[in-house]
Design an enzyme around this catalytic site. Sequence first.
Site, PDB file in Angstrom:
ATOM      1  N   SER A 127      58.062  21.208  15.861  1.00 55.06           N
ATOM      2  CA  SER A 127      57.601  21.756  14.572  1.00 55.06           C
ATOM      3  C   SER A 127      58.888  22.195  13.849  1.00 55.06           C
ATOM      4  O   SER A 127      59.993  22.769  14.275  1.00 55.06           O
ATOM      5  CB  SER A 127      56.642  22.987  14.946  1.00 55.06           C
ATOM      6  OG  SER A 127      56.608  23.702  13.450  1.00 55.06           O
ATOM      7  N   GLU A 188      48.607  27.605  10.713  1.00 58.53           N
ATOM      8  CA  GLU A 188      49.748  27.259   9.445  1.00 58.53           C
ATOM      9  C   GLU A 188      48.806  27.175   8.225  1.00 58.53           C
ATOM     10  O   GLU A 188      49.133  27.621   7.240  1.00 58.53           O
ATOM     11  CB  GLU A 188      50.451  26.048   9.762  1.00 58.53           C
ATOM     12  CG  GLU A 188      51.552  25.798   8.662  1.00 58.53           C
ATOM     13  CD  GLU A 188      52.255  24.457   8.986  1.00 58.53           C
ATOM     14  OE1 GLU A 188      53.013  24.485  10.036  1.00 58.53           O
ATOM     15  OE2 GLU A 188      52.286  23.696   7.892  1.00 58.53           O
TER      16      GLU A 188
HETATM   17  P1  NBP Z   1      56.936   8.669  10.405  1.00 56.45           P
HETATM   18  O1  NBP Z   1      55.655   9.126  10.845  1.00 56.45           O
HETATM   19  O2  NBP Z   1      56.816   8.236   8.966  1.00 56.45           O
HETATM   20  O3  NBP Z   1      57.266   7.277  11.309  1.00 56.45           O
HETATM   21  C1  NBP Z   1      58.031   6.311  10.772  1.00 56.45           C
HETATM   22  C2  NBP Z   1      59.120   5.948  12.078  1.00 56.45           C
HETATM   23  O4  NBP Z   1      57.869   5.213  13.048  1.00 56.45           O
HETATM   24  C3  NBP Z   1      59.951   4.779  11.764  1.00 56.45           C
HETATM   25  O5  NBP Z   1      60.865   4.909  12.424  1.00 56.45           O
HETATM   26  C4  NBP Z   1      59.006   3.446  11.911  1.00 56.45           C
HETATM   27  O6  NBP Z   1      60.001   2.173  12.002  1.00 56.45           O
HETATM   28  C5  NBP Z   1      58.590   3.638  13.216  1.00 56.45           C
HETATM   29  N1  NBP Z   1      57.467   2.909  13.544  1.00 56.45           N
HETATM   30  C6  NBP Z   1      56.199   2.624  13.101  1.00 56.45           C
HETATM   31 BR1  NBP Z   1      55.689   3.269  11.546  1.00 56.45          BR
HETATM   32  N2  NBP Z   1      55.481   1.693  13.755  1.00 56.45           N
HETATM   33  C7  NBP Z   1      56.301   1.201  14.574  1.00 56.45           C
HETATM   34  C8  NBP Z   1      56.192   0.364  15.908  1.00 56.45           C
HETATM   35  N3  NBP Z   1      54.910  -0.263  16.027  1.00 56.45           N
HETATM   36  N4  NBP Z   1      57.209   0.354  16.666  1.00 56.45           N
HETATM   37  C9  NBP Z   1      58.207   0.868  16.640  1.00 56.45           C
HETATM   38  N5  NBP Z   1      58.593   1.794  15.653  1.00 56.45           N
HETATM   39  C10 NBP Z   1      57.449   2.043  14.644  1.00 56.45           C
HETATM   40  O7  NBP Z   1      58.101   9.364  10.952  1.00 56.45           O
HETATM   41  P2  NBP Z   1      58.427  10.791  10.735  1.00 56.45           P
HETATM   42  O8  NBP Z   1      57.984  11.285   9.150  1.00 56.45           O
HETATM   43  O9  NBP Z   1      60.076  11.008  10.986  1.00 56.45           O
HETATM   44  O10 NBP Z   1      57.529  11.212  12.015  1.00 56.45           O
HETATM   45  C11 NBP Z   1      57.909  11.096  13.310  1.00 56.45           C
HETATM   46  C12 NBP Z   1      56.733  11.761  14.206  1.00 56.45           C
HETATM   47  O11 NBP Z   1      56.934  13.076  14.101  1.00 56.45           O
HETATM   48  C13 NBP Z   1      55.387  11.642  13.612  1.00 56.45           C
HETATM   49  O12 NBP Z   1      54.541  11.588  14.781  1.00 56.45           O
HETATM   50  C14 NBP Z   1      55.044  12.913  12.972  1.00 56.45           C
HETATM   51  O13 NBP Z   1      53.628  12.923  12.730  1.00 56.45           O
HETATM   52  C15 NBP Z   1      55.904  13.860  13.628  1.00 56.45           C
HETATM   53  N6  NBP Z   1      56.342  14.891  12.953  1.00 56.45           N
HETATM   54  C16 NBP Z   1      56.668  14.883  11.627  1.00 56.45           C
HETATM   55  C17 NBP Z   1      57.055  16.172  10.782  1.00 56.45           C
HETATM   56  C18 NBP Z   1      57.548  15.904   9.446  1.00 56.45           C
HETATM   57  O14 NBP Z   1      57.875  16.871   8.819  1.00 56.45           O
HETATM   58  N7  NBP Z   1      57.821  14.663   8.942  1.00 56.45           N
HETATM   59  C19 NBP Z   1      57.234  17.477  11.438  1.00 56.45           C
HETATM   60  C20 NBP Z   1      56.871  17.432  12.966  1.00 56.45           C
HETATM   61  C21 NBP Z   1      56.410  16.051  13.541  1.00 56.45           C
HETATM   62  P3  NBP Z   1      60.239   1.451  10.913  1.00 56.45           P
HETATM   63  O15 NBP Z   1      61.390   2.036  10.190  1.00 56.45           O
HETATM   64  O16 NBP Z   1      60.751   0.119  11.464  1.00 56.45           O
HETATM   65  O17 NBP Z   1      59.129   1.342  10.042  1.00 56.45           O
END
Ligand code: NBP
Length: 472
Positions: A127, A188
Amino acid sequence: MKSNIGVIGLSVMGMNLALNMADNGYKVSIFNRTSSVVDKVMKEHGNDKLIPTYNLRDFVNSLEKPRRVFLMVKSGAPVDMLIEQLLDLLDEKDIIIDGGNSYFKDTIRRRNYLKEKNIYFLGVGISGGEEGARFGPAIMPGGDKEAYSYVSEIFEKISAKAYGEPCCKYISKDGAGHYVKMVHNGIEYADMQLIAESYTLLKKIAGFTNEDLYKIFEKWNNTELESYLIEITGNIFKVKEENRYLLDMIVDKASQKGTGKWTNLEAIDLGVDISVITAALNGRFMSNLKDERIKAEKIIEAGVNEVADSGIKKEEFAELVKNALYVSKIVSYAQGFKLLSVAQKEYGWTLNFSEIAKIFRGGCIIRAKFLNDISDAFKNEESIDNLMFTKFFANEINTRLADFRKLVSIAVQNGVAVSAMTSALEYIDTYRTAQSGANLIQAQRDYFGAHTFERVDKEGSYHFDWIAKEEN
Ligand code: NBP
């Protein structure tokens, strides 16, 4: 020299976590499905601790054993696809870590699947968003305990620190880490809704300006309400764009990514009342009916009779709101922890609530001073049924309950919706009702369906022939 850990998925979270690990002295291999992202990260942030890789085989071969493979990709199918691809390349006892927002039942399933292959699996709730990932998130690791010892040092180093302690502690087996993160997200939602209701009351009923609200929130942030959300809310009231308050220019429609929904569905599954969190989710649904709300305001009258001037000064009213907000906040945390306590029995986990409260103290959105009180309360009274019954919080509630009732009455009389606050008050009253009306429900059930009932005067289960009795 091989890398200490590898990160797959270099979007916002993965990239920042990899940089955080590198800052802490670890050599980190990085991989992303779209290779250009690896180049971009290297170009913008590259240093000798980051090792770029362009296919999964090179990525895996670049890691020291047991390999630590940190997945930070979109939750759902991408995690399963990557696990399948990695299985061909990893050795027994290597460790796959899923740091995304995965659904805890998926984590349980994946852990069982990987156990058959002798690969360790950790489901880790993280988080704090982008900033947290880069400089210190709250970390909730669950899964194979034997494997946790191989990553605990890295996790504790990269995590946020609060009161000198890392905001990271092993939670329990399989899906427990992701479960705690899910409940954290629900809390939250509630925190944000309760603050929004406080804002509405202060603005609509007492007529405070944004400038006044900034001062009120600044003051509140030096009280028991001290928290990240109160602090940023105060800051929001100040921001102007072209001489107009930005907040007043924002449409009152709140979006969501669905994490609050999981908490609510789970609470229904386990039969746990988390009404404040539910009200917060409903609040977001209703906020999106903007056009219908505009129409409804003209169709349904407020039904507000001439409300006698309560004689309350603005400052006194602000104090009522503060007390109501604080008590409602206690209730929403009490409901979240109650859900955890039922879940640990259901899923066979051993959760330490005092330590979980400590994890939330830094890095994450719900970080707040009163988490120290929650941690102490659970430490002092480990087997308590509900946080509200601990000596500390019972006293906090009792000394503010009259104010809370007064505030809710004023809101209701003025037709101002405060569903999360009202739900909190209802939860308290429902709990403190030793004799409820549920005896009548049992009588009705037995009347139409012979569902039987228990009696207060003797043991056992009884059915009464209500219809025959009526006919006589
Ligand atoms: P995203 O949730 O937007 O995911 C994007 C990433 O997943 C990219 O690196 C993408 O690669 C990769 N990806 C996908 Br989509 N499909 C794939 C596949 N089939 N094989 C390999 N890679 C794949 O990214 P994020 O916002 O950084 O969040 C990552 C995780 O952390 C999520 O589970 C999210 O819920 C969680 N999270 C996010 C936050 C936040 O504030 N954003 C906070 C806490 C937790 P690509 O570049 O090739 O498309």
